[in-house]
Design a protein around this motif. Structure first.
Motif, PDB file in Angstrom:
ATOM      1  N   PRO A  74      -5.608  -1.198   2.668  1.00  0.00           N
ATOM      2  CA  PRO A  74      -5.167  -2.497   3.195  1.00  0.00           C
ATOM      3  C   PRO A  74      -6.100  -3.082   4.241  1.00  0.00           C
ATOM      4  O   PRO A  74      -5.903  -4.217   4.670  1.00  0.00           O
ATOM      5  N   TRP A  85      -3.731   4.346  -4.219  1.00  0.00           N
ATOM      6  CA  TRP A  85      -3.998   3.947  -2.844  1.00  0.00           C
ATOM      7  C   TRP A  85      -4.859   2.696  -2.863  1.00  0.00           C
ATOM      8  O   TRP A  85      -6.002   2.707  -3.338  1.00  0.00           O
ATOM      9  N   SER A  95       0.836  -1.210   0.000  1.00  0.00           N
ATOM     10  CA  SER A  95       0.000   0.000   0.000  1.00  0.00           C
ATOM     11  C   SER A  95       0.863   1.250   0.000  1.00  0.00           C
ATOM     12  O   SER A  95       0.575   2.224  -0.713  1.00  0.00           O
TER      13      SER A  95
END
Length: 735
Positions: free
Chosen positions: A337, A334, A325
């Motif tokens: 996670p 992005w 990430s």
């Protein structure tokens, strides 16, 4: 139930539980991704990642800050608009590319004309409009434009509303305000060509630059002409408030708990457009796959790894998800996670619970079958019990007692072995050992890896062949040297069960250190006889075979004396290892003088002068006179040999408290630094001289004698050149 069918049943149960746990974890990940369950955690992780990989600040941006020094120098806020007019006039002379006045000037003022006139002088000036949501009087929103004179003088009007997430942090911005389809979109104050974009109202994630990374100058400094024009020329200038308690400030990811002024947030919006620094997010399908992949990988790994390694792999996958990430953010993506981390956090305990439950059920079934089976050979000769369960329990207890007795017998037999023995299972873990092994290894061994324990005691050079032997036990045995100079012979044999299947191995170590030492001593003796003693004898024979009538008696005598000295040193070394120390009081300086006198003829032949300086006040040492005398002779003889012709050998004796120091210095070339640390070892020689060559045993003899007398010896090359030997002996006390 047979062992094979029982294991197959357990394997089938494991597969069913694994499929159930994988399906449940996958369902939770899907729900978390679609429902945004982990969004608050994802936002916190986004903030942390932003601090690790912030954006680069565009050098063309310049903030003119209304800061604390400006308030001190100009006066309390608000300022007359003539002040802003003067600032824009000052900026116009420096020819910036554009000016953005990030101040809400929605109310008219008597000074608007001067400010409007200044705005028309040079670079285009943009002004913000305020959007109130909800608006007044029941309106859905309300737009408050700048004062009319200022609006007409401005090059562009844009909204400067800051988009704030539910936790109060600014992470995104919209390039235009588009509340409904009927109203014309209002571009953001910092937007560049966003008006024509159909999705300009969609919030886009910002990748912030580190706080205070944009070039910033004080409002008052510009106003007073203290800023060079070259610093402003061609730049995009933003004028706004940065003073604490003045203007709008918001939490942002890079603020680390603090806030960032609105003008700097707007600078980040412009920076993102100039560098294409908007942070993009993957499609829903890609997000789902990213969330599922680590959990599926972990669930698949459960079939191949040991349970104790599963937690490490789970942590490693979590770190990999976070690292991916952060790496994606560095390239303007992005990937949240949170769902993946949630799946990993659930998969490990979920699978552990179901596997434990399956194992527990299997063990209960096996014990039930065992209790139902007759075992006459293991039955105890106790009174029969009418309760079947109690009777089977007693049979099981009897079997366990027999196993304990058998283990005790094996342990007693193993403990009685004089040499170390290690019994390990198929995984290599030590399950049984004896006291000799624990003494040899210096620690408790049960539960350790046998190969690692063996490699740990071996010296580094022996580890590679030892590893090869442990990997192929059909080699019979291997001999290796331990780190403490002991030598062992290792034999590894497989332990085979009644059905010919392997059950482990036994490692048996035999300490052959005395044999190895004798073998090394024999090699040293052979080296001495074949080289060091043979060389001078061969030289004598060569001199005798020369046809000249005059025999060089001096050279023959020197070679013969060299042989005798070597033999005496070797014999004395051997005797010292066998006889006890039997000292007598001896004056150290007298013994040194006698040693020097005995070498006077040799020194005289080469013109070498031996000088003795005695400051020991006739100190006594407890010495075996003959061996210490020979040690002094060896050192002074070496000093004479390695000194140049007509050189000088210095022998200094000093009394220092409870010790006597004897320092022997020559004027030779010194000792090669490469062999200096090994000069007192056997058969170490220095061939630096042209006329003589060391035999490599004399200094070893000297070191052994000094150590026998409780002293110490050191050698170094003196600063003036030559070698310097220092002997320190304890004082024997007055006689």
């Amino acid at each position: 139930m047979s062992e094979r069918s029982g294991a197959a049943s357990l394997q089938r149960r494991f597969r069913a539980e694994w499929a159930w746990a994988t399906a449940l974890a996958s369902a939770i990940i899907l729900a978390a991704t679609w429902g945004g369950w982990t969004r608050p955690a994802d936002n916190l992780l986004y903030d942390a990642a932003m601090r690790i990989v912030p954006a680069e600040a565009d050098p063309s941006l310049l903030i003119v800050a209304i800061d604390e020094p400006s308030l001190e120098r100009i006066g309390r806020w608000p300022w007359p608009r003539t002040i802003h007019a003067r600032l824009i006039e000052q900026l116009a002379t420096a020819r910036p590319r554009s000016i953005t006045l990030d101040l809400l000037l929605t109310e008219s003022s008597d000074d608007d004309a001067s400010l409007a006139a200044a705005m028309r002088l040079g670079a285009p000036v943009a002004l913000p409009a305020q959007i109130l949501v909800p608006g007044r009087n029941g309106q859905a929103f309300e737009r408050l434009d700048p004062a009319p004179l200022l609006a007409r003088a401005s090059s562009r009007i844009g909204h400067a509303n800051t988009r704030i997430d539910s936790d109060g942090t600014v992470r995104s911005a919209a390039l235009c305000f588009h509340p409904d389809r009927k109203a014309q979109p209002l571009a953001h104050l910092m937007a560049i060509g966003a008006e024509g974009q159909a999705d300009c109202g969609t919030p886009m994630r910002l990748r912030f630059a580190a706080q205070e990374s944009f070039a910033t100058i004080s409002f008052a400094s510009v106003l007073r002409g203290e800023v060079p024009a070259a610093l402003i020329e061609g730049r995009r200038v933003l004028i706004g408030m940065t003073a604490q308690g003045l203007g709008d400030r918001y939490p942002v990811p890079v603020a680390e708990g603090g806030t960032m002024p609105g003008v700097e947030i707007n600078a980040n919006v412009l920076n993102a457009q100039l560098q294409d620094g908007w942070v993009r997010e993957p499609s829903p399908l890609a997000s789902i796959l990213f969330g599922l992949a680590p959990t599926w990988l972990l669930m698949g790994a459960f079939w191949w790894i040991r349970p104790r390694a599963a937690s490490l792999i789970a942590v490693g996958l979590m770190l990999a998800v976070l690292g991916l990430s952060i790496a994606a953010l560095a390239v303007q993506w992005w990937v949240a996670p949170g769902p993946a981390l949630l799946g990993l956090a659930l998969a490990y305990p979920l699978w552990g619970w179901r596997r434990l439950q399956a194992t527990s059920d299997f063990m209960a079934d096996e014990l039930a079958h065992l209790e139902q089976e007759a075992a006459p050979l293991l039955a105890r000769q106790d009174a029969l019990d009418s309760d079947h369960v109690t009777r089977q329990a007693r049979q099981l207890a009897g079997a366990i007692d027999q196993l304990r007795d058998l283990k005790r017998q094996v342990g007693d037999a193993l403990a009685g072995l004089p040499d170390p023995a290690l019994v390990s299972d198929l995984s290599g873990r030590i399950v049984l050992t004896n006291a000799a092994a624990e003494r040899t290894f210096g620690r408790a061994l049960t539960g350790l890896d046998a190969a690692e324990a063996l490699l740990d005691i071996a010296e580094p050079q022996a580890r590679s062949p030892l590893t090869a032997y442990l990997g192929n036990i059909g080699q019979g045995h291997i001999e290796f040297e331990a780190r403490d100079d002991r030598v062992f012979v290792l034999r590894r044999a497989a332990i085979i069960s009644a059905d010919s299947s392997p059950r482990g191995q036994i490692d048996y170590l035999t300490d052959i250190s005395p044999i190895a030492r004798a073998r090394r001593e024999r090699e040293r003796v052979l080296q001495l006889l074949s080289h060091d003693m043979r060389a001078p004898q061969a030289a004598i024979l060569a001199l005798l075979a020369q046809p000249q009538p005059d025999i060089d008696r001096a050279r023959i005598a020197r070679h013969a004396r060299q042989t005798l000295t070597l033999a005496d040193n070797f014999v004395d070394l051997a005797r010292m290892q066998e006889r006890p120390f039997n000292p007598e009081p001896v004056i150290a300086s007298d013994l040194a003088s006698e040693a020097a006198d005995s070498l006077w003829p040799i020194a005289q032949q080469r013109g070498v002068q031996i000088t003795i300086c005695d400051d020991s006040d006739c100190a006594f040492v407890a010495a075996e006179r003959e061996s210490l005398f020979r040690a002094f002779v060896n050192l002074i003889d070496n000093a004479v040999k390695y000194s140049p012709d007509a050189g000088e050998v210095s022998v200094r004796i000093d009394g220092k408290g409870e010790t006597v120091h004897l320092v022997i210095t020559d004027q030779g070339k010194g000792i090669d630094p490469a062999i200096l640390p090994h000069v007192f070892e056997r058969f170490t020689s220095d061939g630096a001289g042209q006329a003589v060559k060391g035999v490599g045993l004399g200094l070893n003899y000297v070191a052994a004698v000094i150590d026998r007398h409780g002293g110490r010896i050191a050698v170094a090359n003196s600063a003036e050149g030559g070698a310097q030997f220092t002997i320190v002996l304890p004082v024997a006390g007055p006689v």
